[in-house]
Motif scaffolding. Structure first.
Motif, PDB file in Angstrom:
ATOM      1  N   LEU A  18      -6.509   4.611 -17.291  1.00 57.95           N
ATOM      2  CA  LEU A  18      -7.026   3.271 -17.059  1.00 57.95           C
ATOM      3  C   LEU A  18      -7.278   3.105 -15.568  1.00 57.95           C
ATOM      4  O   LEU A  18      -6.577   3.726 -14.751  1.00 57.95           O
ATOM      5  N   ARG A  19      -8.229   2.256 -15.232  1.00 54.52           N
ATOM      6  CA  ARG A  19      -8.421   1.884 -13.842  1.00 54.52           C
ATOM      7  C   ARG A  19      -8.287   0.379 -13.714  1.00 54.52           C
ATOM      8  O   ARG A  19      -9.059  -0.371 -14.324  1.00 54.52           O
ATOM      9  N   LEU A  20      -7.310  -0.027 -12.938  1.00 56.10           N
ATOM     10  CA  LEU A  20      -7.109  -1.436 -12.675  1.00 56.10           C
ATOM     11  C   LEU A  20      -7.877  -1.830 -11.413  1.00 56.10           C
ATOM     12  O   LEU A  20      -7.976  -1.048 -10.471  1.00 56.10           O
ATOM     13  N   SER A  21      -8.387  -3.036 -11.427  1.00 56.84           N
ATOM     14  CA  SER A  21      -9.058  -3.588 -10.261  1.00 56.84           C
ATOM     15  C   SER A  21      -8.336  -4.839  -9.801  1.00 56.84           C
ATOM     16  O   SER A  21      -7.755  -5.566 -10.616  1.00 56.84           O
ATOM     17  N   PHE A  47       7.937  -1.463  -7.099  1.00 55.93           N
ATOM     18  CA  PHE A  47       6.824  -1.006  -6.279  1.00 55.93           C
ATOM     19  C   PHE A  47       6.288   0.316  -6.813  1.00 55.93           C
ATOM     20  O   PHE A  47       7.056   1.188  -7.224  1.00 55.93           O
ATOM     21  N   LEU A  48       4.952   0.461  -6.757  1.00 51.24           N
ATOM     22  CA  LEU A  48       4.316   1.703  -7.187  1.00 51.24           C
ATOM     23  C   LEU A  48       3.608   2.403  -6.040  1.00 51.24           C
ATOM     24  O   LEU A  48       3.900   3.547  -5.731  1.00 51.24           O
ATOM     25  N   VAL A  49       2.634   1.722  -5.476  1.00 51.22           N
ATOM     26  CA  VAL A  49       1.794   2.335  -4.453  1.00 51.22           C
ATOM     27  C   VAL A  49       1.309   1.251  -3.493  1.00 51.22           C
ATOM     28  O   VAL A  49       1.258   0.070  -3.851  1.00 51.22           O
ATOM     29  N   ALA A  50       0.914   1.684  -2.309  1.00 45.30           N
ATOM     30  CA  ALA A  50       0.340   0.762  -1.333  1.00 45.30           C
ATOM     31  C   ALA A  50      -0.695   1.492  -0.484  1.00 45.30           C
ATOM     32  O   ALA A  50      -0.677   2.726  -0.396  1.00 45.30           O
ATOM     33  N   ILE A  51      -1.567   0.699   0.123  1.00 42.60           N
ATOM     34  CA  ILE A  51      -2.626   1.256   0.967  1.00 42.60           C
ATOM     35  C   ILE A  51      -2.800   0.346   2.167  1.00 42.60           C
ATOM     36  O   ILE A  51      -2.705  -0.878   2.051  1.00 42.60           O
ATOM     37  N   PHE A  68      -1.135   8.497 -10.358  1.00 46.19           N
ATOM     38  CA  PHE A  68      -1.793   7.250  -9.956  1.00 46.19           C
ATOM     39  C   PHE A  68      -2.433   7.429  -8.585  1.00 46.19           C
ATOM     40  O   PHE A  68      -1.883   8.109  -7.722  1.00 46.19           O
ATOM     41  N   THR A  69      -3.566   6.775  -8.404  1.00 48.66           N
ATOM     42  CA  THR A  69      -4.259   6.810  -7.114  1.00 48.66           C
ATOM     43  C   THR A  69      -4.705   5.410  -6.742  1.00 48.66           C
ATOM     44  O   THR A  69      -5.387   4.748  -7.528  1.00 48.66           O
ATOM     45  N   ILE A  70      -4.330   4.997  -5.542  1.00 48.17           N
ATOM     46  CA  ILE A  70      -4.762   3.691  -5.039  1.00 48.17           C
ATOM     47  C   ILE A  70      -5.952   3.894  -4.114  1.00 48.17           C
ATOM     48  O   ILE A  70      -6.043   4.892  -3.391  1.00 48.17           O
ATOM     49  N   SER A  71      -6.865   2.959  -4.158  1.00 49.55           N
ATOM     50  CA  SER A  71      -8.018   2.986  -3.255  1.00 49.55           C
ATOM     51  C   SER A  71      -8.466   1.555  -3.018  1.00 49.55           C
ATOM     52  O   SER A  71      -7.974   0.627  -3.654  1.00 49.55           O
ATOM     53  N   ARG A  72      -9.390   1.398  -2.083  1.00 51.90           N
ATOM     54  CA  ARG A  72      -9.924   0.062  -1.815  1.00 51.90           C
ATOM     55  C   ARG A  72     -11.354   0.177  -1.333  1.00 51.90           C
ATOM     56  O   ARG A  72     -11.759   1.190  -0.753  1.00 51.90           O
ATOM     57  N   ASN A  74     -13.501  -2.295   0.937  1.00 52.54           N
ATOM     58  CA  ASN A  74     -13.499  -3.541   1.697  1.00 52.54           C
ATOM     59  C   ASN A  74     -14.846  -4.265   1.636  1.00 52.54           C
ATOM     60  O   ASN A  74     -14.905  -5.472   1.883  1.00 52.54           O
ATOM     61  N   THR A  75     -15.905  -3.547   1.303  1.00 47.45           N
ATOM     62  CA  THR A  75     -17.205  -4.214   1.165  1.00 47.45           C
ATOM     63  C   THR A  75     -17.262  -5.047  -0.115  1.00 47.45           C
ATOM     64  O   THR A  75     -18.088  -5.953  -0.226  1.00 47.45           O
ATOM     65  N   LYS A  76     -16.402  -4.712  -1.065  1.00 45.30           N
ATOM     66  CA  LYS A  76     -16.361  -5.444  -2.336  1.00 45.30           C
ATOM     67  C   LYS A  76     -15.105  -6.295  -2.465  1.00 45.30           C
ATOM     68  O   LYS A  76     -14.867  -6.887  -3.521  1.00 45.30           O
ATOM     69  N   ASN A  77     -14.283  -6.324  -1.418  1.00 50.60           N
ATOM     70  CA  ASN A  77     -13.027  -7.093  -1.462  1.00 50.60           C
ATOM     71  C   ASN A  77     -12.192  -6.725  -2.690  1.00 50.60           C
ATOM     72  O   ASN A  77     -11.620  -7.597  -3.360  1.00 50.60           O
ATOM     73  N   THR A  78     -12.098  -5.447  -2.974  1.00 52.41           N
ATOM     74  CA  THR A  78     -11.424  -5.008  -4.194  1.00 52.41           C
ATOM     75  C   THR A  78     -10.545  -3.796  -3.920  1.00 52.41           C
ATOM     76  O   THR A  78     -10.950  -2.882  -3.197  1.00 52.41           O
ATOM     77  N   ALA A  79      -9.379  -3.814  -4.527  1.00 48.73           N
ATOM     78  CA  ALA A  79      -8.482  -2.664  -4.537  1.00 48.73           C
ATOM     79  C   ALA A  79      -8.424  -2.128  -5.961  1.00 48.73           C
ATOM     80  O   ALA A  79      -8.616  -2.875  -6.918  1.00 48.73           O
ATOM     81  N   TYR A  80      -8.128  -0.844  -6.057  1.00 51.74           N
ATOM     82  CA  TYR A  80      -8.128  -0.193  -7.369  1.00 51.74           C
ATOM     83  C   TYR A  80      -6.847   0.603  -7.566  1.00 51.74           C
ATOM     84  O   TYR A  80      -6.235   1.075  -6.612  1.00 51.74           O
ATOM     85  N   LEU A  81      -6.493   0.770  -8.825  1.00 53.35           N
ATOM     86  CA  LEU A  81      -5.402   1.667  -9.179  1.00 53.35           C
ATOM     87  C   LEU A  81      -5.887   2.523 -10.341  1.00 53.35           C
ATOM     88  O   LEU A  81      -6.033   2.020 -11.459  1.00 53.35           O
ATOM     89  N   GLN A  82      -6.148   3.780 -10.054  1.00 53.57           N
ATOM     90  CA  GLN A  82      -6.527   4.726 -11.089  1.00 53.57           C
ATOM     91  C   GLN A  82      -5.262   5.334 -11.662  1.00 53.57           C
ATOM     92  O   GLN A  82      -4.464   5.905 -10.913  1.00 53.57           O
ATOM     93  N   MET A  83      -5.091   5.213 -12.963  1.00 54.04           N
ATOM     94  CA  MET A  83      -3.878   5.700 -13.609  1.00 54.04           C
ATOM     95  C   MET A  83      -4.251   6.756 -14.638  1.00 54.04           C
ATOM     96  O   MET A  83      -5.002   6.464 -15.580  1.00 54.04           O
ATOM     97  N   ASN A  84      -3.763   7.949 -14.436  1.00 55.48           N
ATOM     98  CA  ASN A  84      -4.026   9.066 -15.345  1.00 55.48           C
ATOM     99  C   ASN A  84      -2.734   9.545 -15.979  1.00 55.48           C
ATOM    100  O   ASN A  84      -1.639   9.222 -15.514  1.00 55.48           O
ATOM    101  N   SER A  85      -2.870  10.322 -17.037  1.00 49.59           N
ATOM    102  CA  SER A  85      -1.705  10.895 -17.723  1.00 49.59           C
ATOM    103  C   SER A  85      -0.671   9.827 -18.033  1.00 49.59           C
ATOM    104  O   SER A  85       0.526   9.999 -17.770  1.00 49.59           O
TER     105      SER A  85
END
Length: 124
Positions: A18-21, A47-51, A68-72, A74-85
């Motif tokens: 899943l990918r959370l936004s 707590f899981l992750v931070a950026i 899990f992978t966190i990303s952001r 800034n041009t879209k004002n959005t952070a993401y959490l990619q969750m695998n396995s």
């Protein structure tokens, strides 16, 4: 004031992804560090992750490292959490949070704003 709205939760089978936004209001999103937390029924929020503000530094708790992978964006004002396995024990309400701080991001008290949460359910 920053408002955070999570999306992307749902029901997934074990092993799935899943990918959370986390969409943020306001013009100062890039000033904030972002974090993801979760809370399972009967358990404390963890707590899981931070950026950091520009995505140059990330911090992961061991249980989600490599999955899990966190990303952001800034041009879209959005952070993401990619969750695998995903595993059944990942079932929880997932929250994003914003902090003006650059340190102490593993502590919920560091964060200034919180989203309302999105449910993730992983079936076995």
């Amino acid at each position: 004031q920053v408002q955070l709205i999570e999306s992307g939760g749902g029901l997934v089978q074990a092993g799935g992804s899943l990918r959370l936004s986390c969409a943020a209001s306001g013009r100062t999103f890039s000033s904030y560090s972002m974090g993801w937390f979760r809370q399972a029924p009967g358990k404390e929020r963890e707590f899981l992750v931070a950026i950091n503000w520009n995505g140059g530094s990330t911090y992961y708790r061991d249980p989600v490292k490599g999955r899990f992978t966190i990303s952001r964006d800034n041009t879209k004002n959005t952070a993401y959490l990619q969750m695998n396995s995903l595993r059944p024990e990942d079932t929880a309400v997932y929250f994003c949070a914003a902090s003006r701080a650059a340190y102490g991001l593993g502590y919920s008290s560091t964060y200034d704003y919180w989203g309302q949460g999105t449910q993730v359910t992983v079936s076995s």
